[in-house]
Scaffold this motif. Structure first.
Motif, PDB file in Angstrom:
ATOM      1  N   ARG A   1       1.490  -6.651  -0.890  1.00 57.56           N
ATOM      2  CA  ARG A   1       2.434  -7.626  -0.336  1.00 57.56           C
ATOM      3  C   ARG A   1       3.869  -7.192  -0.606  1.00 57.56           C
ATOM      4  O   ARG A   1       4.759  -7.354   0.229  1.00 57.56           O
ATOM      5  CB  ARG A   1       2.169  -8.993  -0.958  1.00 57.56           C
ATOM      6  CG  ARG A   1       2.988 -10.102  -0.357  1.00 57.56           C
ATOM      7  CD  ARG A   1       2.407 -11.438  -0.683  1.00 57.56           C
ATOM      8  NE  ARG A   1       2.310 -11.628  -2.124  1.00 57.56           N
ATOM      9  CZ  ARG A   1       2.522 -12.790  -2.730  1.00 57.56           C
ATOM     10  NH1 ARG A   1       2.815 -13.852  -2.036  1.00 57.56           N
ATOM     11  NH2 ARG A   1       2.405 -12.904  -4.038  1.00 57.56           N
TER      12      ARG A   1
ATOM     13  N   ASP B   1       1.762   2.288 -13.627  1.00 59.09           N
ATOM     14  CA  ASP B   1       1.070   1.084 -13.205  1.00 59.09           C
ATOM     15  C   ASP B   1       2.082  -0.071 -13.218  1.00 59.09           C
ATOM     16  O   ASP B   1       2.622  -0.405 -14.259  1.00 59.09           O
ATOM     17  CB  ASP B   1      -0.064   0.831 -14.210  1.00 59.09           C
ATOM     18  CG  ASP B   1      -1.099  -0.120 -13.655  1.00 59.09           C
ATOM     19  OD1 ASP B   1      -0.804  -0.793 -12.646  1.00 59.09           O
ATOM     20  OD2 ASP B   1      -2.189  -0.189 -14.230  1.00 59.09           O
ATOM     21  N   LEU B   2       2.363  -0.633 -12.047  1.00 62.56           N
ATOM     22  CA  LEU B   2       3.411  -1.652 -11.933  1.00 62.56           C
ATOM     23  C   LEU B   2       2.940  -3.031 -12.358  1.00 62.56           C
ATOM     24  O   LEU B   2       1.930  -3.530 -11.898  1.00 62.56           O
ATOM     25  CB  LEU B   2       3.871  -1.765 -10.477  1.00 62.56           C
ATOM     26  CG  LEU B   2       4.922  -0.810  -9.936  1.00 62.56           C
ATOM     27  CD1 LEU B   2       5.399  -1.335  -8.596  1.00 62.56           C
ATOM     28  CD2 LEU B   2       6.082  -0.672 -10.899  1.00 62.56           C
ATOM     29  N   GLN B   3       3.743  -3.631 -13.211  1.00 58.26           N
ATOM     30  CA  GLN B   3       3.539  -5.023 -13.563  1.00 58.26           C
ATOM     31  C   GLN B   3       4.094  -5.869 -12.421  1.00 58.26           C
ATOM     32  O   GLN B   3       5.045  -5.456 -11.761  1.00 58.26           O
ATOM     33  CB  GLN B   3       4.368  -5.258 -14.818  1.00 58.26           C
ATOM     34  CG  GLN B   3       3.763  -6.113 -15.848  1.00 58.26           C
ATOM     35  CD  GLN B   3       4.568  -6.023 -17.128  1.00 58.26           C
ATOM     36  OE1 GLN B   3       4.483  -5.047 -17.854  1.00 58.26           O
ATOM     37  NE2 GLN B   3       5.357  -7.043 -17.373  1.00 58.26           N
ATOM     38  N   ASP B   4       3.551  -7.073 -12.201  1.00 57.10           N
ATOM     39  CA  ASP B   4       4.002  -7.895 -11.071  1.00 57.10           C
ATOM     40  C   ASP B   4       5.511  -8.154 -11.084  1.00 57.10           C
ATOM     41  O   ASP B   4       6.175  -8.065 -10.055  1.00 57.10           O
ATOM     42  CB  ASP B   4       3.252  -9.241 -11.055  1.00 57.10           C
ATOM     43  CG  ASP B   4       1.786  -9.061 -10.671  1.00 57.10           C
ATOM     44  OD1 ASP B   4       1.365  -7.910 -10.442  1.00 57.10           O
ATOM     45  OD2 ASP B   4       1.065 -10.068 -10.599  1.00 57.10           O
ATOM     46  N   ASP B   5       6.046  -8.491 -12.265  1.00 61.43           N
ATOM     47  CA  ASP B   5       7.484  -8.801 -12.296  1.00 61.43           C
ATOM     48  C   ASP B   5       8.343  -7.557 -12.027  1.00 61.43           C
ATOM     49  O   ASP B   5       9.414  -7.657 -11.434  1.00 61.43           O
ATOM     50  CB  ASP B   5       7.900  -9.516 -13.600  1.00 61.43           C
ATOM     51  CG  ASP B   5       7.434  -8.790 -14.849  1.00 61.43           C
ATOM     52  OD1 ASP B   5       6.896  -7.682 -14.730  1.00 61.43           O
ATOM     53  OD2 ASP B   5       7.628  -9.338 -15.949  1.00 61.43           O
TER      54      ASP B   5
ATOM     55  N   VAL C   1      -3.788  -0.143  -5.424  1.00 65.02           N
ATOM     56  CA  VAL C   1      -2.841  -1.034  -4.755  1.00 65.02           C
ATOM     57  C   VAL C   1      -3.608  -2.319  -4.494  1.00 65.02           C
ATOM     58  O   VAL C   1      -4.522  -2.351  -3.682  1.00 65.02           O
ATOM     59  CB  VAL C   1      -2.325  -0.437  -3.421  1.00 65.02           C
ATOM     60  CG1 VAL C   1      -1.525  -1.469  -2.645  1.00 65.02           C
ATOM     61  CG2 VAL C   1      -1.463   0.791  -3.681  1.00 65.02           C
ATOM     62  N   ASP C   2      -3.287  -3.355  -5.255  1.00 62.94           N
ATOM     63  CA  ASP C   2      -3.983  -4.624  -5.042  1.00 62.94           C
ATOM     64  C   ASP C   2      -3.161  -5.493  -4.094  1.00 62.94           C
ATOM     65  O   ASP C   2      -2.151  -5.034  -3.545  1.00 62.94           O
ATOM     66  CB  ASP C   2      -4.286  -5.306  -6.383  1.00 62.94           C
ATOM     67  CG  ASP C   2      -3.021  -5.692  -7.132  1.00 62.94           C
ATOM     68  OD1 ASP C   2      -1.921  -5.578  -6.567  1.00 62.94           O
ATOM     69  OD2 ASP C   2      -3.145  -6.122  -8.285  1.00 62.94           O
ATOM     70  N   SER C   3      -3.587  -6.753  -3.900  1.00 61.54           N
ATOM     71  CA  SER C   3      -2.910  -7.568  -2.885  1.00 61.54           C
ATOM     72  C   SER C   3      -1.453  -7.836  -3.250  1.00 61.54           C
ATOM     73  O   SER C   3      -0.608  -7.960  -2.366  1.00 61.54           O
ATOM     74  CB  SER C   3      -3.662  -8.883  -2.661  1.00 61.54           C
ATOM     75  OG  SER C   3      -3.660  -9.673  -3.828  1.00 61.54           O
ATOM     76  N   PHE C   4      -1.155  -7.879  -4.544  1.00 62.04           N
ATOM     77  CA  PHE C   4       0.228  -8.144  -4.943  1.00 62.04           C
ATOM     78  C   PHE C   4       1.150  -6.976  -4.598  1.00 62.04           C
ATOM     79  O   PHE C   4       2.216  -7.160  -4.001  1.00 62.04           O
ATOM     80  CB  PHE C   4       0.307  -8.449  -6.448  1.00 62.04           C
ATOM     81  CG  PHE C   4       1.617  -9.043  -6.863  1.00 62.04           C
ATOM     82  CD1 PHE C   4       1.803 -10.412  -6.854  1.00 62.04           C
ATOM     83  CD2 PHE C   4       2.674  -8.228  -7.229  1.00 62.04           C
ATOM     84  CE1 PHE C   4       3.022 -10.965  -7.204  1.00 62.04           C
ATOM     85  CE2 PHE C   4       3.903  -8.770  -7.585  1.00 62.04           C
ATOM     86  CZ  PHE C   4       4.072 -10.144  -7.577  1.00 62.04           C
TER      87      PHE C   4
END
Lengths: 135, 135
Positions: A62, A21-25, A56-59
């Motif tokens: 993107r 699970d990917l963190q935003d940073d 897969v969310d919007s972040f």
């Protein structure tokens, strides 16, 4: 800051398999690392395997679109592979279409997509010979 | 409506957003949501938790399994003490963003869940509540 996502190089293709699970940073770091590796290795293709992603969310969406756009500018093609069906349904409902991002069902199909589509001289001659025999 | 279990999480970093996704997934599974409904709910929670972090300066998430005796469901509330949303209709429009995002967070997550309510006023923070029931 979490660990970075490893980028593997196979021939002229870079392969990234996102297993956690990917963190935003971490996602932003991956975007930068990929741009860097494309220019340093002259890679022509990037395969991003997201079969390990439960959402897969919007972040993240993107980020995938940005990687595709950045690699295009750097003369490489990106293929996103392995999206789960529930993720695809959710993404479309969320309003993410991943326009401009090429997709394939798995890594194998993704690699096939990146292969140069020009025919080799041998293939052309063989095809011509086969055609002559048929007449 | 009886409450089975409840968890509260504080959101102040990217890593907390990942923790919210994981907790919400566990509750959605407990509520026996289908895989697609689980994925939609977790994606909506991810959008709302990130919104809270980016626009509300962080906040608290409360997630629980709910039951009406016949069906089970999962409910999550996202509360921050940020600046609030001055124009809610605008904020709920696809593609509109006050930050650098895609403008899909609020409008998109509303489409992904069964119930969606929002309580906000300028200077009074924002509280979003979402719920999805098993079918």
């Amino acid at each position: 800051m979490t660990e970075s996502v490893p980028i593997l190089k196979i021939g002229t293709t870079l392969l990234v398999s996102i297993q956690v699970d990917l963190q935003d940073d971490t996602a932003l770091q991956l975007q930068e690392d990929l741009a860097d590796r494309i220019t340093r290795t002259g890679a022509r293709g990037v395969i991003i395997d997201i079969s390990g992603l439960e959402i897969v969310d919007s972040f993240i969406g993107r980020m995938l679109a940005a990687v595709a756009a950045i690699s295009r500018v750097l003369d490489a093609q990106t293929v996103v592979v392995g999206m789960r069906p529930a993720v695809a349904i959710t993404m479309v409902e969320l309003g993410l279409s991943l326009g401009g991002v090429r997709t394939a069902l798995d890594v194998e199909r993704g690699l096939a997509m990146l292969e140069p589509d020009e025919e080799s001289a041998e293939d052309v001659l063989l095809a011509a010979a086969a055609e002559r025999e048929q007449r | 409506m009886t409450t089975a279990t409840l968890e509260r999480l504080a959101v102040s970093t990217d890593a907390d957003v990942v923790r919210v996704r994981q907790a919400v997934r566990t509750f959605a599974q407990q509520a026996r949501l289908s895989l697609v409904d689980q994925t939609k709910f977790v994606t909506a929670a991810s959008e709302l938790a990130r919104n809270m972090l980016v626009y509300g300066g962080g906040g608290d998430v409360e997630v629980e399994v709910v039951s009406d005796g016949r069906r089970t469901g999962v409910r999550a509330a996202f509360a921050d003490e940020g600046p609030g949303i001055p124009d809610l209709d605008l904020a709920l429009t696809d593609g509109w963003t006050s930050g650098g995002g895609l403008g899909l967070g609020l409008s998109g997550s509303r489409r992904l869940v069964g119930q969606f309510s929002i309580d906000t006023a300028p200077g009074a923070g924002t509280r979003v509540e979402i719920a999805t029931w098993s079918r």
